[in-house]
Design a protein around this motif. Structure first.
Motif, mmCIF file in Angstrom:
data_model
loop_
_atom_site.group_PDB
_atom_site.id
_atom_site.type_symbol
_atom_site.label_atom_id
_atom_site.label_comp_id
_atom_site.label_asym_id
_atom_site.label_seq_id
_atom_site.Cartn_x
_atom_site.Cartn_y
_atom_site.Cartn_z
ATOM 1 N N UNK A 176 13.250 10.391 -2.884
ATOM 2 C CA UNK A 176 13.740 11.627 -2.270
ATOM 3 C C UNK A 176 13.088 11.803 -0.899
ATOM 4 N N UNK A 177 13.715 12.633 -0.073
ATOM 5 C CA UNK A 177 13.117 12.911 1.237
ATOM 6 C C UNK A 177 11.834 13.729 1.075
ATOM 7 N N UNK A 178 11.777 14.556 0.038
ATOM 8 C CA UNK A 178 10.554 15.324 -0.207
ATOM 9 C C UNK A 178 9.372 14.392 -0.450
ATOM 10 N N UNK A 179 9.604 13.319 -1.207
ATOM 11 C CA UNK A 179 8.543 12.350 -1.470
ATOM 12 C C UNK A 179 8.128 11.637 -0.185
ATOM 13 N N UNK A 180 9.092 11.368 0.679
ATOM 14 C CA UNK A 180 8.778 10.722 1.955
ATOM 15 C C UNK A 180 7.864 11.612 2.789
ATOM 16 N N UNK A 181 8.191 12.897 2.870
ATOM 17 C CA UNK A 181 7.382 13.826 3.663
ATOM 18 C C UNK A 181 5.985 14.013 3.085
ATOM 19 N N UNK A 182 5.850 13.861 1.777
ATOM 20 C CA UNK A 182 4.554 14.062 1.127
ATOM 21 C C UNK A 182 3.676 12.812 1.158
ATOM 22 N N UNK A 183 4.229 11.692 1.592
ATOM 23 C CA UNK A 183 3.480 10.433 1.585
ATOM 24 C C UNK A 183 2.263 10.502 2.504
ATOM 25 N N UNK A 184 1.171 9.952 2.037
ATOM 26 C CA UNK A 184 -0.046 9.856 2.847
ATOM 27 C C UNK A 184 -0.087 8.475 3.494
ATOM 28 N N UNK A 185 -0.114 8.450 4.809
ATOM 29 C CA UNK A 185 -0.049 7.191 5.535
ATOM 30 C C UNK A 185 -1.361 6.919 6.272
ATOM 31 N N UNK A 186 -1.860 5.704 6.150
ATOM 32 C CA UNK A 186 -2.969 5.243 6.982
ATOM 33 C C UNK A 186 -2.359 4.469 8.138
ATOM 34 N N UNK A 187 -2.580 4.961 9.352
ATOM 35 C CA UNK A 187 -1.900 4.393 10.511
ATOM 36 C C UNK A 187 -2.887 3.585 11.352
ATOM 37 N N UNK A 188 -2.722 2.282 11.315
ATOM 38 C CA UNK A 188 -3.503 1.379 12.141
ATOM 39 C C UNK A 188 -2.544 0.644 13.073
ATOM 40 N N UNK A 189 -2.864 0.563 14.359
ATOM 41 C CA UNK A 189 -1.955 -0.110 15.300
ATOM 42 C C UNK A 189 -1.701 -1.556 14.900
ATOM 43 N N UNK A 190 -0.445 -1.966 14.999
ATOM 44 C CA UNK A 190 -0.043 -3.333 14.691
ATOM 45 C C UNK A 190 0.551 -3.965 15.942
ATOM 46 N N UNK A 191 -0.042 -5.059 16.399
ATOM 47 C CA UNK A 191 0.523 -5.811 17.512
ATOM 48 C C UNK A 191 0.763 -7.243 17.047
ATOM 49 N N UNK A 192 2.022 -7.618 16.819
ATOM 50 C CA UNK A 192 2.306 -8.984 16.398
ATOM 51 C C UNK A 192 1.758 -10.002 17.394
#
Length: 279
Positions: free
Chosen positions: A228-244
């Motif tokens: 659901x979109x509600x689950x997407x909004x509630x997701x906890x994300x760890x954001x680390x920059x990715x450079x291929x």
């Protein structure tokens, strides 16, 4: 007069990096969450012909401080994206502006707890924004609208590889389509737009119907797990920059998280063209 000759092993200077914002616009559908995608026109200087989320580069005007703002303050966004508050504010502003320019969805409202339901009344302003005849801050001020930063969530951060002639430090956001609003294809930058589930988007890519660069594929792959979109909004994300990292001698030639899965699923015609490096 002596002439300087470049050494054979001299490394070319990497192109400068420009900040950019991309928004994954989602809605609940009969088959689960759907995401809005657009195919960029072939004549675009960056990612031509690719299927992508709405987004684009940050403008200088996106850093305007005189904005009515609802939701987490710039310092909150700065902490999650690993940057400073001024830059974070510009990234959020660019995310809202680009979403409005490219698909007519406006994450703003008359008050801090409301959102506009009919954006067609701003059609003329939308064109002015796209032609850079009007800044987003001027538009919001003129229409007495509050930018709804609380409708966005931080999601990911990808940086274009050093080998590419155009480079972006792109922050990915996610937002749910506001009730009553419609996402359209009324932009000069796309020749086809669609709503589909992440699975459907990846299936089209595997059948060679669309081209997904690694950052787009990665986000779609991550969205597959949510019901659901509600689950997407509630997701906890760890954001680390990715450079291929591009290594012509490597296998695969482009290294990034889950690269093996990406290249293993590439349609055969894309494999024959090479590594399908991000632009």
């Amino acid at each position: 007069m002596s002439e300087t000759v470049a050494q054979p092993d001299a490394q070319p200077t990497a192109a400068p990096i420009k900040d950019a914002s991309t928004v994954m616009l989602v809605r609940d559908g009969a088959r689960g969450p759907e995401v809005f995608l657009q195919r960029r026109v072939v004549g675009m200087a960056f990612a031509a012909g690719m299927t992508v989320f709405p987004g684009g580069g940050v403008d200088r005007s996106d850093a305007a401080v005189a904005l009515d703002w609802a939701g987490p303050e710039p310092a909150w966004w700065a902490a999650r994206f690993g940057t400073d508050p001024g830059r974070a504010q510009a990234l959020v502003c660019a995310a809202v502006r680009e979403t409005f320019e490219e698909c007519g969805v406006l994450l703003a409202g008359p008050t801090a707890d409301s959102v506009v339901s009919d954006t067609s009344v701003y059609a003329e302003a939308r064109g002015q924004l796209e032609r850079r005849e009007l800044s987003f801050a001027e538009f919001l001020t003129r229409e007495q609208l509050v930018l709804r930063a609380d409708l966005l969530r931080p999601w990911d951060n990808w940086i274009t590889p050093e080998v590419e002639p155009r480079r972006y430090d792109t922050r990915f956001f996610v937002a749910v389509l506001p009730e009553g609003q419609l996402a359209d294809g009324a932009t000069t930058e796309a020749d086809l737009v669609t709503w589909c589930t992440p699975d459907e988007a990846i299936d089209r890519w595997q059948r060679g119907l669309d081209v997904l660069l690694p950052p787009t594929w990665t986000q779609l792959d991550a969205l597959r797990e949510f019901t659901s979109t509600a689950a997407i909004l509630e997701a906890t994300r760890t954001i680390d920059p990715i450079m291929p990292i591009y290594d012509p001698e490597g296998e695969p030639a482009l290294a990034f998280p889950q690269a093996d899965r990406y290249f293993a699923a590439l349609p055969e015609n894309a494999r024959l063209r090479g590594s399908q490096r991000p632009e």
